[in-house]
Design a protein around this motif. Structure first.
Motif, short mmCIF file in Angstrom:
data_model
loop_
_atom_site.label_atom_id
_atom_site.label_comp_id
_atom_site.label_asym_id
_atom_site.label_seq_id
_atom_site.Cartn_x
_atom_site.Cartn_y
_atom_site.Cartn_z
N GLN A 87 21.24 9.95 0.35
CA GLN A 87 22.01 8.72 0.48
C GLN A 87 21.83 7.83 -0.76
O GLN A 87 22.80 7.29 -1.30
CB GLN A 87 21.58 7.96 1.73
N HIS A 88 20.60 7.71 -1.23
CA HIS A 88 20.34 6.91 -2.42
C HIS A 88 20.99 7.55 -3.66
O HIS A 88 21.49 6.84 -4.54
CB HIS A 88 18.84 6.76 -2.65
N TRP B 4 15.59 5.38 -9.94
CA TRP B 4 16.29 4.74 -8.82
C TRP B 4 15.73 5.20 -7.48
O TRP B 4 15.46 4.39 -6.59
CB TRP B 4 17.78 5.05 -8.93
N LEU B 5 15.51 6.51 -7.35
CA LEU B 5 14.95 7.04 -6.11
C LEU B 5 13.56 6.52 -5.85
O LEU B 5 13.19 6.26 -4.69
CB LEU B 5 14.96 8.58 -6.15
N ASP C 271 0.82 -1.21 0.00
CA ASP C 271 0.00 0.00 0.00
C ASP C 271 0.86 1.26 0.00
O ASP C 271 0.36 2.37 0.20
CB ASP C 271 -0.95 0.02 1.20
N LYS C 272 2.16 1.11 -0.23
CA LYS C 272 3.05 2.27 -0.27
C LYS C 272 2.80 3.08 -1.54
O LYS C 272 2.60 2.52 -2.61
CB LYS C 272 4.51 1.84 -0.22
N VAL C 273 2.83 4.41 -1.39
CA VAL C 273 2.61 5.30 -2.53
C VAL C 273 3.63 6.43 -2.50
O VAL C 273 3.85 7.06 -1.46
CB VAL C 273 1.18 5.90 -2.51
N LEU C 274 4.25 6.68 -3.63
CA LEU C 274 5.20 7.78 -3.79
C LEU C 274 4.78 8.62 -4.98
O LEU C 274 4.35 8.09 -6.02
CB LEU C 274 6.61 7.23 -4.03
N VAL D 1 12.26 3.60 -6.79
CA VAL D 1 12.33 2.21 -6.33
C VAL D 1 12.86 2.13 -4.90
O VAL D 1 12.30 1.41 -4.06
CB VAL D 1 13.24 1.40 -7.28
N LYS D 2 13.91 2.88 -4.60
CA LYS D 2 14.49 2.82 -3.25
C LYS D 2 13.54 3.42 -2.21
O LYS D 2 13.47 2.94 -1.08
CB LYS D 2 15.83 3.55 -3.23
N SER D 3 12.82 4.46 -2.58
CA SER D 3 11.88 5.08 -1.63
C SER D 3 10.76 4.10 -1.28
O SER D 3 10.36 3.97 -0.11
CB SER D 3 11.30 6.36 -2.23
N LEU D 4 10.22 3.41 -2.28
CA LEU D 4 9.18 2.43 -2.01
C LEU D 4 9.72 1.25 -1.22
O LEU D 4 9.04 0.69 -0.36
CB LEU D 4 8.57 1.95 -3.33
N GLU D 5 10.95 0.89 -1.50
CA GLU D 5 11.60 -0.22 -0.80
C GLU D 5 11.72 0.07 0.68
O GLU D 5 11.56 -0.81 1.54
CB GLU D 5 12.97 -0.46 -1.42
N ASN D 6 11.99 1.35 1.02
CA ASN D 6 12.23 1.74 2.40
C ASN D 6 10.96 2.15 3.12
O ASN D 6 11.02 2.56 4.26
CB ASN D 6 13.25 2.87 2.46
#
Length: 395
Positions: A316-317, A387-388, A72-75, A390-395
């Motif tokens: 950082q990413h 990249w940001l 349910d993550k949304v960016l 994918v990494k933001s959703l990952e975290n």
């Protein structure tokens, strides 16, 4: 290996991205008039099979959902699409086709980058979980701004993003470089319109007049006290009057003078107080010299605030993607951006994409008639944003 896949896709898509950017650059449209631009973006999204809906007349919001797992993550990722009322002076094949209208702030790059990011993410849907909102926003250059309009129409709802990222070109940074500032970054902006009325007459008989030109000269000087003697010295403030119309003649004192200006600061409380002080001081000063004064202050964009946690993670990413040596700190910037409206509602990070190339003479500043970019920056911008995301959703 995901990072390398993104880099490879960004590189592979660069020729098409450059074509897209040059089309947009050659066909600019002013704020809230971006009908052809919106249709072009819609065509690109249709070709990729990405669903979207229209908002704020000429805006669009698209959605890409990862298939790695249920989430349910949304960016949200944002690009602006409008141009400026500037006559371009560049001698390039993609020069603006419309005299007096130009992409002089890099919005063609922002739009191209987000479209390219969409293409990258579409091919990597099985590598991430969650939803990505792609916001193509109109009217960034004109108050009240397209961001506030899209927010009112629900762009940050159904589903609501936990974070939003935006990037903006920066010609002062060499292509390949990325800049960050955590916390308060960009200023609020309010437009000021003042009319000073007096009594006109012959320039040789000033004693029979109430000279609004003289009164206005005192007013402009007096209002600077708001910055020099009322603002806290630790709070950046800018008061500028860039347009003064006294339509008399060399020997004619006019009946009235109009002045247009801007007030900017990095403190919302002081912003509200300063607007009251401007009106009070202007009215009192003009009346004390025998004139009449009307003040209209048009509220603009709020202070842009970069969430510290999100900015630290995004930086950082970014260092992992472009290398720590290519990431730099930014100073505060007294320009304004309606991305600030998003930052008032959800955690936001607004960073800068280097687009300069001194060796090739690509150094002109934003909002100038010779502004241009090193188009290799689009590869960096699109790949980094993917990249940001994918990494933001990952975290």
């Amino acid at each position: 290996m995901l990072k390398e896949k993104i880099r490879a896709l960004a590189h592979e898509m660069l020729p098409t991205a450059i074509e897209t950017r040059r089309h947009l650059h050659a066909n600019p449209e002013l704020s809230f008039m971006e009908h052809n631009t919106a249709a072009f973006i819609a065509g690109k999204l249709d070709a990729m099979g990405i669903p979207y809906q229209k908002m704020a007349n000429t805006g669009l919001v698209a959605m890409i959902e990862g298939t790695l797992a249920a989430s349910d993550k949304v960016l949200a990722l944002r690009a602006d699409i409008d141009a400026l009322p500037i006559h371009e002076k560049n001698d390039v094949p993609y020069v603006s086709k419309f005299p007096g209208v130009m992409h002089a702030c890099g919005h063609d790059v922002h739009t191209t980058s987000l479209l390219t990011t969409a293409g990258i993410l579409l091919q990597l849907r099985d590598s991430f979980a969650g939803k990505l909102k792609l916001i193509f926003q109109p009217g960034e250059e004109l108050v009240p701004g397209g961001a506030s309009m899209m927010i009112k129409e629900g762009v940050l709802e159904n589903p609501r993003p936990a974070n939003i990222l935006g990037q903006h070109v920066m010609p002062e940074l060499e292509a390949g470089k990325i800049g960050f500032r955590s916390g308060t970054y960009m200023a609020s902006v309010d437009e000021i319109y003042i009319t000073v009325e007096g009594k006109g007459g012959h320039g040789a008989m000033p004693h029979t007049t109430i000279d609004p030109v003289l009164i206005t000269s005192h007013l402009i000087t007096g209002l600077q006290q708001l910055v020099s003697r009322n603002a806290n010295p630790t709070t950046p403030s800018v008061l500028t009057f860039g347009r003064v119309i006294a339509d008399g003649a060399h020997n004619v004192i006019p009946d009235k003078v109009t002045i247009d200006g801007t007030f900017r600061t990095l403190d919302e409380n002081w912003r509200q107080e300063a607007r009251k002080r401007i009106e009070k001081m202007a009215t009192a000063l003009v009346e004390s010299m025998g004139g009449k004064c009307t003040v209209f202050i048009k509220p603009g964009y709020p202070v842009l605030y970069n969430n510290e946690r999100l900015t630290a993670a995004t930086r950082q990413h970014t260092e992992a993607y472009v290398g720590k040596e290519n990431v730099t700190d930014l100073d505060i910037w007294m320009a304004a951006e309606d991305f600030a409206a998003y930052s008032q509602i959800t955690d936001a990070c607004f960073y800068r994409l280097g687009t300069g190339n001194a060796a090739r003479g690509i150094t002109s500043g934003l909002h100038t008639a010779t502004f241009d970019v090193d188009e290799s920056a689009i590869e960096t911008g699109a790949g980094l944003m993917a990249w940001l995301a994918v990494k933001s959703l990952e975290n």
